[in-house]
Scaffold this motif. Structure first.
Motif, short mmCIF file in Angstrom:
data_model
loop_
_atom_site.label_atom_id
_atom_site.label_comp_id
_atom_site.label_asym_id
_atom_site.label_seq_id
_atom_site.Cartn_x
_atom_site.Cartn_y
_atom_site.Cartn_z
N LEU A 8 0.89 -1.16 0.00
CA LEU A 8 0.00 0.00 0.00
C LEU A 8 0.93 1.21 0.00
CD1 LEU A 8 -3.05 0.39 0.14
CD2 LEU A 8 -2.88 0.51 2.62
N GLY A 9 0.78 2.10 -0.99
CA GLY A 9 1.63 3.28 -1.08
C GLY A 9 0.97 4.47 -0.39
N LEU A 10 1.67 5.04 0.60
CA LEU A 10 1.13 6.17 1.36
C LEU A 10 1.95 7.42 1.04
CD1 LEU A 10 0.70 4.48 4.88
CD2 LEU A 10 -0.83 4.39 2.90
N ALA A 11 1.29 8.48 0.57
CA ALA A 11 1.97 9.74 0.26
C ALA A 11 2.07 10.56 1.54
CB ALA A 11 1.19 10.51 -0.80
N VAL A 12 3.29 11.00 1.86
CA VAL A 12 3.49 11.77 3.10
C VAL A 12 4.28 13.05 2.81
CG1 VAL A 12 3.43 9.69 4.56
CG2 VAL A 12 5.63 10.53 3.69
N ASN A 13 4.01 14.08 3.63
CA ASN A 13 4.71 15.35 3.46
C ASN A 13 6.09 15.33 4.11
OD1 ASN A 13 2.68 16.95 2.09
ND2 ASN A 13 1.47 16.78 3.98
N ASP A 14 6.16 14.64 5.28
CA ASP A 14 7.42 14.63 6.05
C ASP A 14 7.82 13.18 6.25
OD1 ASP A 14 8.56 16.27 9.11
OD2 ASP A 14 9.33 14.48 8.08
N LEU A 15 8.75 12.70 5.44
CA LEU A 15 9.10 11.27 5.44
C LEU A 15 9.67 10.82 6.77
CD1 LEU A 15 9.03 8.79 3.63
CD2 LEU A 15 11.33 9.37 2.83
#
Ligand SMILES: CC[C@H](C(=O)O)C(=O)SCCNC(=O)CCNC(=O)[C@H](O)C(C)(C)COP(=O)(O)OP(=O)(O)OC[C@H]1O[C@@H](n2cnc3c(N)ncnc32)[C@H](O)[C@@H]1OP(=O)(O)O
Ligand code: CO
Length: 137
Positions: A8-15
């Motif tokens: 599941l690919g989760l897009a995040v602002n602060d890795l």
């Protein structure tokens, strides 16, 4: 043939913050960090039983992840399925009327060949096909 829900690919602002959060949430550290220059993304992978979580942060303005986060909140970006033969599956999906986002399989993260299916042809979900590079015939 689709054989497994690969990640599941989760897009995040602060890795880094997301990596720390998921390390606590899942009770384990990531098993891999990888930059994918062709996609302008940094990725962090967690193994959860037979599936994986892929955290993704964009590394340039034209990254698909950067563009996504410019319009949408952090969260689920795509679902990836493992396939036995990515070329055969691409042909099958094309014939079935799905819109593929790349003509040929391309190198993804985590030693995979990948292809994406446009969300507009997959009931609003960005779908990724993944075939392990080792298994490529
Ligand atoms: C490969 C390394 C790694 C791996 O696992 O191996 C990865 O997973 S890399 C992941 C990042 N790379 C990609 O996502 C490549 C494929 N994505 C694309 O080509 C684009 O992001 C695309 C075509 C899905 C969207 O392009 P763009 O953002 O320029 O178009 P729009 O913003 O106009 O969106 C069009 C339409 O689609 C909806 N949309 C966009 N992204 C998603 C999404 N992730 N899930 C669901 N829907 C999405 C967007 O809302 C628009 O719909 P509309 O109703 O017109 O608003
Ligand atoms: Co992915």
């Amino acid at each position: 043939m689709f054989t497994n829900l690969e990640h599941l690919g989760l897009a995040v602002n602060d890795l880094e913050a997301a990596t720390a959060l998921y390390t606590t949430l899942l009770g384990q550290p990531p098993y891999k960090r990888e930059h994918v220059a062709s996609e302008a993304v940094d990725t962090v992978f967690f193994q959860v039983g037979g599936s994986k979580i892929e955290l993704l942060a964009g590394t340039s303005p034209d990254s698909a992840i950067t563009k996504f986060l410019a319009k949408k909140p952090e969260g689920i970006h795509h679902v990836a399925f493992e396939v036995a033969d990515i070329r055969a599956e691409m042909e099958r999906l094309r014939a079935a009327g799905f819109t593929l986002l790349n003509e040929e399989p391309k190198r993804g993260a985590d030693n995979k060949l990948v292809c994406f299916v446009h969300p507009k042809s997959a009931a609003g979900v960005l779908v990724e096909l993944c075939q392990s590079v080792e298994s490529e015939v």
